[in-house]
Motif scaffolding. Structure first.
Motif, mmCIF file in Angstrom:
data_model
loop_
_atom_site.group_PDB
_atom_site.id
_atom_site.type_symbol
_atom_site.label_atom_id
_atom_site.label_comp_id
_atom_site.label_asym_id
_atom_site.label_seq_id
_atom_site.Cartn_x
_atom_site.Cartn_y
_atom_site.Cartn_z
ATOM 1 N N ALA A 147 -3.405 9.489 7.826
ATOM 2 C CA ALA A 147 -3.105 10.604 6.930
ATOM 3 C C ALA A 147 -4.096 11.751 7.093
ATOM 4 C CB ALA A 147 -3.088 10.121 5.480
ATOM 5 N N SER A 148 -5.345 11.423 7.418
ATOM 6 C CA SER A 148 -6.369 12.457 7.593
ATOM 7 C C SER A 148 -6.329 13.101 8.974
ATOM 8 C CB SER A 148 -7.756 11.847 7.373
ATOM 9 O OG SER A 148 -8.081 10.935 8.413
ATOM 10 N N GLY A 149 -5.569 12.517 9.902
ATOM 11 C CA GLY A 149 -5.498 13.054 11.258
ATOM 12 C C GLY A 149 -6.532 12.480 12.198
ATOM 13 N N ARG A 150 -7.373 11.555 11.729
ATOM 14 C CA ARG A 150 -8.381 10.958 12.612
ATOM 15 C C ARG A 150 -7.760 10.048 13.662
ATOM 16 N NH1 ARG A 150 -11.470 7.400 10.543
ATOM 17 N NH2 ARG A 150 -10.528 7.168 8.476
ATOM 18 N N LEU A 151 -6.601 9.511 13.352
ATOM 19 C CA LEU A 151 -5.899 8.625 14.278
ATOM 20 C C LEU A 151 -4.435 9.024 14.303
ATOM 21 C CD1 LEU A 151 -5.974 6.015 16.056
ATOM 22 C CD2 LEU A 151 -5.437 4.728 13.977
ATOM 23 N N ASP A 152 -3.882 9.156 15.505
ATOM 24 C CA ASP A 152 -2.475 9.536 15.644
ATOM 25 C C ASP A 152 -1.769 8.533 16.552
ATOM 26 O OD1 ASP A 152 0.000 10.662 15.884
ATOM 27 O OD2 ASP A 152 -0.652 12.456 16.952
ATOM 28 N N PRO A 153 -1.062 7.552 15.969
ATOM 29 C CA PRO A 153 -0.383 6.562 16.798
ATOM 30 C C PRO A 153 1.045 6.945 17.178
ATOM 31 C CG PRO A 153 -0.236 5.919 14.517
ATOM 32 C CD PRO A 153 -0.973 7.250 14.536
ATOM 33 N N SER A 154 1.476 8.153 16.863
ATOM 34 C CA SER A 154 2.897 8.496 17.009
ATOM 35 C C SER A 154 3.401 8.322 18.438
ATOM 36 C CB SER A 154 3.149 9.925 16.526
ATOM 37 O OG SER A 154 2.363 10.866 17.254
ATOM 38 N N VAL B 87 0.857 -1.188 0.000
ATOM 39 C CA VAL B 87 0.000 0.000 0.000
ATOM 40 C C VAL B 87 0.891 1.235 0.000
ATOM 41 C CG1 VAL B 87 -1.746 1.301 1.279
ATOM 42 C CG2 VAL B 87 -1.864 -1.211 1.192
ATOM 43 N N ARG B 88 0.652 2.110 -0.960
ATOM 44 C CA ARG B 88 1.439 3.333 -1.062
ATOM 45 C C ARG B 88 1.084 4.279 0.083
ATOM 46 N NH1 ARG B 88 -0.099 4.573 -5.672
ATOM 47 N NH2 ARG B 88 1.557 3.671 -6.960
ATOM 48 N N LEU B 89 2.107 4.925 0.649
ATOM 49 C CA LEU B 89 1.913 5.892 1.725
ATOM 50 C C LEU B 89 1.903 7.300 1.145
ATOM 51 C CD1 LEU B 89 4.334 4.371 4.403
ATOM 52 C CD2 LEU B 89 1.855 4.084 4.232
ATOM 53 N N PRO B 90 0.907 8.118 1.479
ATOM 54 C CA PRO B 90 0.826 9.472 0.932
ATOM 55 C C PRO B 90 1.875 10.397 1.538
ATOM 56 C CG PRO B 90 -0.909 9.135 2.543
ATOM 57 C CD PRO B 90 -0.227 7.805 2.365
ATOM 58 N N ASP B 91 2.075 11.538 0.884
ATOM 59 C CA ASP B 91 3.080 12.497 1.347
ATOM 60 C C ASP B 91 2.799 12.990 2.759
ATOM 61 O OD1 ASP B 91 4.396 12.249 -1.043
ATOM 62 O OD2 ASP B 91 3.560 14.077 -1.936
ATOM 63 N N ALA B 92 1.526 12.960 3.174
ATOM 64 C CA ALA B 92 1.178 13.406 4.532
ATOM 65 C C ALA B 92 1.850 12.556 5.601
ATOM 66 C CB ALA B 92 -0.341 13.366 4.721
ATOM 67 N N GLY C 80 -7.628 -3.502 5.705
ATOM 68 C CA GLY C 80 -7.417 -2.823 6.986
ATOM 69 C C GLY C 80 -6.234 -1.884 6.929
ATOM 70 N N LEU C 81 -5.178 -2.301 6.239
ATOM 71 C CA LEU C 81 -3.997 -1.457 6.110
ATOM 72 C C LEU C 81 -4.349 -0.156 5.388
ATOM 73 C CD1 LEU C 81 -0.522 -2.907 5.039
ATOM 74 C CD2 LEU C 81 -1.134 -0.516 4.809
ATOM 75 N N ARG C 82 -5.131 -0.269 4.312
ATOM 76 C CA ARG C 82 -5.545 0.938 3.573
ATOM 77 C C ARG C 82 -6.379 1.865 4.462
ATOM 78 N NH1 ARG C 82 -4.330 0.535 -1.734
ATOM 79 N NH2 ARG C 82 -4.072 -1.576 -2.605
ATOM 80 N N GLU C 83 -7.245 1.286 5.260
ATOM 81 C CA GLU C 83 -8.057 2.101 6.160
ATOM 82 C C GLU C 83 -7.187 2.807 7.196
ATOM 83 O OE1 GLU C 83 -11.243 -0.092 7.841
ATOM 84 O OE2 GLU C 83 -12.186 -0.525 5.908
ATOM 85 N N ALA C 84 -6.157 2.110 7.674
ATOM 86 C CA ALA C 84 -5.242 2.736 8.632
ATOM 87 C C ALA C 84 -4.490 3.885 7.984
ATOM 88 C CB ALA C 84 -4.266 1.688 9.171
ATOM 89 N N VAL C 85 -4.044 3.702 6.753
ATOM 90 C CA VAL C 85 -3.360 4.780 6.035
ATOM 91 C C VAL C 85 -4.268 6.002 5.940
ATOM 92 C CG1 VAL C 85 -2.491 5.503 3.777
ATOM 93 C CG2 VAL C 85 -1.810 3.296 4.725
ATOM 94 N N ASN C 86 -5.513 5.793 5.557
ATOM 95 C CA ASN C 86 -6.448 6.910 5.404
ATOM 96 C C ASN C 86 -6.731 7.590 6.741
ATOM 97 O OD1 ASN C 86 -6.680 6.432 2.638
ATOM 98 N ND2 ASN C 86 -8.443 5.080 2.872
ATOM 99 N N ALA C 87 -6.894 6.792 7.802
ATOM 100 C CA ALA C 87 -7.216 7.364 9.111
ATOM 101 C C ALA C 87 -6.062 8.201 9.646
ATOM 102 C CB ALA C 87 -7.564 6.246 10.096
#
Length: 317
Positions: free
Chosen positions: A277-284, A103-108, A268-275
């Motif tokens: 990248a959009s800021g809805r989830l921050d696991p940092s 799954v490609r990761l966006p620039d965000a 699920g991986l794609r959904e995690a990327v979207n969540a």
């Protein structure tokens, strides 16, 4: 390339081995890093069925990095793309993955670690749990997975009761939105505590995220009549006993939330990327410890021993 080889129980060596070449339909990844999964701990401990030495890079499966080479017939991926992938020998500088498991990761997300497999697992477990607004959800075990599920359930409008052993984990659960936190100390006291919090009805959903007998026993006790008990913990150390009388009497639906279909993992991986990248989830804040490949043994030992403040280890290159 450099790759880790497990040579025996609790022993690794870092070796120089040939870089793998992608077959048709595969890509080669130049890895930035790989998360350390608790499922590694049983092979690391040396069970009778384990064979040593492992293949170079084996056990690592939470990889992210850059596409480095493309096999015949691959479309939609190019050299230089930053990606997360389902790959299986990622305690190494390079690994192979099927193109449809990348799954490609966006620039965000540039510069952010992205152990895609556990992030995707969290999204899939959340879907299997069918959590809705207004429900009370108990989550037993606040590690990396339990913390993410606390955030997802809270954002869905559920009331989360977080139960965990370490004060650090309970503090983390509160920061991820848990309405109530309970130390995982006394079995009967926890049951009575949850009984009081739910006016005697217990919880519509209980997620067991530890992978041990006692938390599984506790999970059944905390699930209300016609509720759902979601087994998210990785039970790998032998058979389990369950209170079938209780499960049957309450009409509990038991869900083993471990996907085996790679397509579901990738979804699920794609959904995690979207969540993320959009800021809805921050696991940092959940990536608490980082190690170079040479210290993989230390990363595995800390994943087992969980020193204070430890949540998730990343091996980075």
């Amino acid at each position: 390339m450099r790759a880790a080889i497990v040579t025996g129980p609790g022993q690794i060596q870092i070796s120089e081995v040939a870089r793998p070449e992608p077959a048709p339909g595969q890509v080669r990844l130049r890895l930035e890093g790989c998360g350390v999964c608790a499922s590694n701990l049983t092979p690391w401990a040396g069970p009778e069925w384990m064979q040593y030495p492992t293949e170079p890079g084996a056990l690592g499966h939470e990889a992210w990095g850059f596409v480095d080479a493309v096999g015949e017939g691959v479309e939609g991926l190019s050299i230089g793309d930053r990606v997360a992938a389902l790959s299986y020998k990622s305690y190494a500088e390079y690994d192979l993955a099927e193109a449809d498991a990348v799954v490609r990761l966006p620039d965000a997300l540039l510069g952010q670690p992205f152990p895609g497999e556990p992030l995707g697992c969290a999204m899939n477990i959340f879907h299997r749990s069918e959590i809705k607004a207004g429900q009370t959800v108990a989550i037993i075990g606040i590690g990396f997975l339990g913390a993410i599920l606390t955030r997802l359930a809270t954002d869905a409008g559920a009331r989360v009761i977080a139960i965990s052993r370490r004060p650090f984990s309970l503090d983390l659960a509160r920061s991820m939105g848990a309405a109530e936190t309970i130390p995982m100390e006394d079995h009967s006291a926890i049951i009575e505590w949850v009984r009081e919090l739910t006016n005697g009805t217990f919880c519509e959903r209980v997620i067991e995220a530890v992978g041990k007998q006692w938390p599984l026993d506790l999970a059944g006790e905390l699930t209300r009549e016609r509720g759902k008990l979601i087994v998210a913990g990785y039970h790998q150390d032998g058979p389990r006993q369950v209170n079938m009388w209780l499960w049957n009497w309450r009409g509990i639906d038991v869900i083993n939330a471990h996907e085996r279909d790679p397509k579901v993992y990738v979804r699920g991986l794609r959904e995690a990327v979207n969540a993320i990248a959009s800021g809805r989830l921050d696991p940092s804040s959940l990536y608490t410890h980082r190690y170079p490949l040479e210290r993989l043994d230390e990363a595995l030992n800390d994943t087992r021993d969980r020193p204070d403040g430890f949540l998730k280890a990343l091996v980075t290159f």
